[in-house]
Each structure stands twice: as structure tokens, then as C-alpha cells.
Design a protein around this motif. Structure first.
Motif, PDB file in Angstrom:
ATOM      1  N   ILE A  45       0.831  -1.201   0.000  1.00 18.44           N
ATOM      2  CA  ILE A  45       0.000   0.000   0.000  1.00 18.44           C
ATOM      3  C   ILE A  45       0.869   1.256   0.000  1.00 18.44           C
ATOM      4  O   ILE A  45       0.598   2.209  -0.740  1.00 18.44           O
ATOM      5  CB  ILE A  45      -0.973  -0.028   1.198  1.00 18.44           C
ATOM      6  CG1 ILE A  45      -2.021  -1.116   0.962  1.00 18.44           C
ATOM      7  CG2 ILE A  45      -1.624   1.326   1.419  1.00 18.44           C
ATOM      8  CD1 ILE A  45      -2.827  -1.471   2.166  1.00 18.44           C
ATOM      9  N   ILE A  46       1.912   1.261   0.800  1.00 17.45           N
ATOM     10  CA  ILE A  46       2.807   2.423   0.856  1.00 17.45           C
ATOM     11  C   ILE A  46       3.510   2.619  -0.483  1.00 17.45           C
ATOM     12  O   ILE A  46       3.593   3.738  -0.992  1.00 17.45           O
ATOM     13  CB  ILE A  46       3.809   2.284   2.023  1.00 17.45           C
ATOM     14  CG1 ILE A  46       3.071   2.504   3.345  1.00 17.45           C
ATOM     15  CG2 ILE A  46       4.983   3.247   1.867  1.00 17.45           C
ATOM     16  CD1 ILE A  46       3.894   2.218   4.586  1.00 17.45           C
ATOM     17  N   LEU A  47       4.013   1.547  -1.075  1.00 17.04           N
ATOM     18  CA  LEU A  47       4.692   1.669  -2.365  1.00 17.04           C
ATOM     19  C   LEU A  47       3.740   2.175  -3.454  1.00 17.04           C
ATOM     20  O   LEU A  47       4.126   3.013  -4.269  1.00 17.04           O
ATOM     21  CB  LEU A  47       5.316   0.328  -2.776  1.00 17.04           C
ATOM     22  CG  LEU A  47       6.506  -0.137  -1.950  1.00 17.04           C
ATOM     23  CD1 LEU A  47       6.961  -1.524  -2.398  1.00 17.04           C
ATOM     24  CD2 LEU A  47       7.653   0.866  -2.027  1.00 17.04           C
ATOM     25  N   ARG A  48       2.525   1.680  -3.450  1.00 19.97           N
ATOM     26  CA  ARG A  48       1.546   2.147  -4.446  1.00 19.97           C
ATOM     27  C   ARG A  48       1.233   3.628  -4.257  1.00 19.97           C
ATOM     28  O   ARG A  48       1.116   4.377  -5.224  1.00 19.97           O
ATOM     29  CB  ARG A  48       0.277   1.300  -4.383  1.00 19.97           C
ATOM     30  CG  ARG A  48       0.488  -0.095  -4.984  1.00 19.97           C
ATOM     31  CD  ARG A  48      -0.728  -0.972  -4.811  1.00 19.97           C
ATOM     32  NE  ARG A  48      -1.929  -0.411  -5.370  1.00 19.97           N
ATOM     33  CZ  ARG A  48      -2.504  -0.812  -6.500  1.00 19.97           C
ATOM     34  NH1 ARG A  48      -1.974  -1.801  -7.184  1.00 19.97           N
ATOM     35  NH2 ARG A  48      -3.603  -0.256  -6.931  1.00 19.97           N
ATOM     36  N   PRO A  58       7.347  11.319   5.242  1.00 19.24           N
ATOM     37  CA  PRO A  58       6.811  10.202   6.027  1.00 19.24           C
ATOM     38  C   PRO A  58       5.453  10.526   6.656  1.00 19.24           C
ATOM     39  O   PRO A  58       4.565   9.678   6.686  1.00 19.24           O
ATOM     40  CB  PRO A  58       7.878   9.968   7.097  1.00 19.24           C
ATOM     41  CG  PRO A  58       9.146  10.469   6.468  1.00 19.24           C
ATOM     42  CD  PRO A  58       8.731  11.639   5.626  1.00 19.24           C
ATOM     43  N   GLY A  59       5.267  11.739   7.129  1.00 20.52           N
ATOM     44  CA  GLY A  59       3.988  12.133   7.716  1.00 20.52           C
ATOM     45  C   GLY A  59       2.862  12.126   6.698  1.00 20.52           C
ATOM     46  O   GLY A  59       1.735  11.728   7.003  1.00 20.52           O
ATOM     47  N   THR A  73       7.534   4.591   9.477  1.00 22.47           N
ATOM     48  CA  THR A  73       8.991   4.687   9.589  1.00 22.47           C
ATOM     49  C   THR A  73       9.630   3.300   9.560  1.00 22.47           C
ATOM     50  O   THR A  73      10.603   3.075   8.841  1.00 22.47           O
ATOM     51  CB  THR A  73       9.388   5.444  10.872  1.00 22.47           C
ATOM     52  OG1 THR A  73       8.871   6.775  10.787  1.00 22.47           O
ATOM     53  CG2 THR A  73      10.897   5.494  11.046  1.00 22.47           C
ATOM     54  N   GLY A  74       9.072   2.369  10.312  1.00 21.49           N
ATOM     55  CA  GLY A  74       9.608   1.006  10.303  1.00 21.49           C
ATOM     56  C   GLY A  74       9.506   0.361   8.929  1.00 21.49           C
ATOM     57  O   GLY A  74      10.446  -0.293   8.457  1.00 21.49           O
ATOM     58  N   ILE A  75       8.378   0.555   8.288  1.00 25.73           N
ATOM     59  CA  ILE A  75       8.173  -0.029   6.955  1.00 25.73           C
ATOM     60  C   ILE A  75       9.127   0.597   5.950  1.00 25.73           C
ATOM     61  O   ILE A  75       9.751  -0.105   5.147  1.00 25.73           O
ATOM     62  CB  ILE A  75       6.705   0.130   6.506  1.00 25.73           C
ATOM     63  CG1 ILE A  75       5.797  -0.769   7.357  1.00 25.73           C
ATOM     64  CG2 ILE A  75       6.546  -0.191   5.023  1.00 25.73           C
ATOM     65  CD1 ILE A  75       4.310  -0.521   7.162  1.00 25.73           C
ATOM     66  N   ARG A  87      15.250   7.889   0.433  1.00 26.37           N
ATOM     67  CA  ARG A  87      14.902   9.004   1.319  1.00 26.37           C
ATOM     68  C   ARG A  87      15.950  10.082   1.121  1.00 26.37           C
ATOM     69  O   ARG A  87      17.144   9.801   1.228  1.00 26.37           O
ATOM     70  CB  ARG A  87      14.913   8.564   2.776  1.00 26.37           C
ATOM     71  CG  ARG A  87      13.680   7.812   3.185  1.00 26.37           C
ATOM     72  CD  ARG A  87      13.632   7.665   4.669  1.00 26.37           C
ATOM     73  NE  ARG A  87      14.120   6.348   5.025  1.00 26.37           N
ATOM     74  CZ  ARG A  87      13.742   5.691   6.099  1.00 26.37           C
ATOM     75  NH1 ARG A  87      12.934   6.234   6.959  1.00 26.37           N
ATOM     76  NH2 ARG A  87      14.208   4.490   6.343  1.00 26.37           N
ATOM     77  N   THR A  88      15.491  11.268   0.845  1.00 30.12           N
ATOM     78  CA  THR A  88      16.414  12.389   0.658  1.00 30.12           C
ATOM     79  C   THR A  88      15.871  13.612   1.374  1.00 30.12           C
ATOM     80  O   THR A  88      14.671  13.722   1.626  1.00 30.12           O
ATOM     81  CB  THR A  88      16.598  12.729  -0.839  1.00 30.12           C
ATOM     82  OG1 THR A  88      15.315  12.989  -1.413  1.00 30.12           O
ATOM     83  CG2 THR A  88      17.268  11.596  -1.593  1.00 30.12           C
ATOM     84  N   LYS A  89      16.783  14.513   1.677  1.00 34.28           N
ATOM     85  CA  LYS A  89      16.373  15.780   2.282  1.00 34.28           C
ATOM     86  C   LYS A  89      15.845  16.691   1.187  1.00 34.28           C
ATOM     87  O   LYS A  89      16.397  16.741   0.093  1.00 34.28           O
ATOM     88  CB  LYS A  89      17.542  16.423   3.009  1.00 34.28           C
ATOM     89  CG  LYS A  89      17.995  15.614   4.218  1.00 34.28           C
ATOM     90  CD  LYS A  89      18.918  16.434   5.086  1.00 34.28           C
ATOM     91  CE  LYS A  89      19.437  15.613   6.248  1.00 34.28           C
ATOM     92  NZ  LYS A  89      18.494  15.411   7.288  1.00 34.28           N
TER      93      LYS A  89
END
Length: 170
Positions: A45-48, A58-59, A73-75, A87-89
């Protein structure tokens, strides 16, 4: 198929069998995702969602998929290790982190089935309002009957260990 008029004892049996079938269907879908794609339902679900949006904090991911930020965050830690996300700034606000899907993610999603709740929602949305309300009312009553009303849950259908976070404890 001929419908037999159920007796009172068999009605409760049929309810329990139906509940077991639901649990089993979710379990089988989860096992299939894990075995064939190395993903859990929430990961899928997150990847989709990330692929749909392009990039998110993340929020934003947590709010969009109805999961706690701690769970997301764990996922995302696990997805990053598999090189399915980066993940990038943020270039404008260096304190803000953005998550983006990788090409490997896009390739994996092109082969993966939709989340189990997507099929449910597609069919549920075609029901009349009274049917939807009836199903909701019946399920809420079942939750009450098994004393599960205080258990926090998101609309992500998955099985496995429950991650204990401050959001899902009382």
C-alpha cells in the motif's frame, strides 16, 4: 445451489465460518504477497501510494494510508534496505525528508497484485447506501460482541504480529 433454511445453531456456525473465511482470505493474500513479491500488505500500500504521488514526506504517507508515523517509519526503513525507495532531504527545507519510489519499486509493482482491500472497496462502493450501512452495523456489532471495540485498527487488511505503538494502546 439450493439454499437451505438455517437453524438457529447453524446460523451462528455460518457466521463463525464466514469470519474464518475472511481471516483466511487475508492470510492467503498476505502469504502470496510475501512469497512471490517479498512484500507485506502495508508495504504494498505504501509503495503504491508513493508511486501515485511521486514523492511524499513520512507524515504525508502515514496520513494518506491511515497508518501511524511510527509504523510507516519502520516499513520505510525495510523498503529502503531493499532499494525500493529512497529518502532524501528536501532541497528547499533541509529538515524535511522526502521518500520516493525507485525504478525497482515500479518494476515490482507492475507485477504485484492490488492490495486485498482494493477489490473489496471496488465492490463495496457499488452497493446501495442501505447495504453499506447494514454491513457496517453488523460488523460493528460483532466487534462489540467479542469485546474488541477498544482495539485501534487502520483500514489496511493484513495479518501477522501487531506492532505495538503508542497510537494503538490505551
Amino acid at each position: 445451489m439450493t439454499m437451505v433454511e438455517p437453524t438457529q445453531g447453524s446460523i451462528s456456525d455460518e457466521v463463525l465460518i464466514s469470519l474464518r473465511r475472511l481471516i483466511r482470505a487475508i492470510d492467503l493474500h498476505s502469504r502470496y504477497l510475501s512469497k512471490h513479491f517479498g512484500l507485506t500488505g502495508p508495504q504494498l500500500i505504501i509503495l503504491r501510494e508513493l508511486t501515485r504521488a511521486g514523492e511524499m514526506s513520512p507524515g504525508e504517507v502515514a496520513a494518506s494510508v491511515s497508518l501511524s508515523q511510527a509504523t510507516v517509519t519502520g516499513i520505510t526503513d525495510r523498503l529502503e534496505k531493499r532499494q525500493l525507495i529512497t529518502r532524501t532531504k528536501n532541497e528547499i527545507d533541509r529538515r524535511r525528508v522526502v521518500i520516493q519510489p525507485t525504478e525497482a519499486c515500479r518494476k515490482l509493482l507492475a507485477q504485484a497484485p492490488p492490495p486485498i482491500q482494493e477489490s473489496f472497496l471496488n465492490q463495496f462502493d457499488t452497493l446501495k447506501d442501505w447495504e453499506q450501512s447494514m454491513i457496517l452495523s453488523s460488523l460493528q456489532r460483532l466487534v462489540q460482541m467479542i469485546d474488541a471495540k477498544d482495539i485501534k485498527a487502520s483500514p489496511v487488511l493484513t495479518v501477522g504480529p501487531i506492532e505495538i505503538t503508542p497510537e494503538n494502546t490505551q
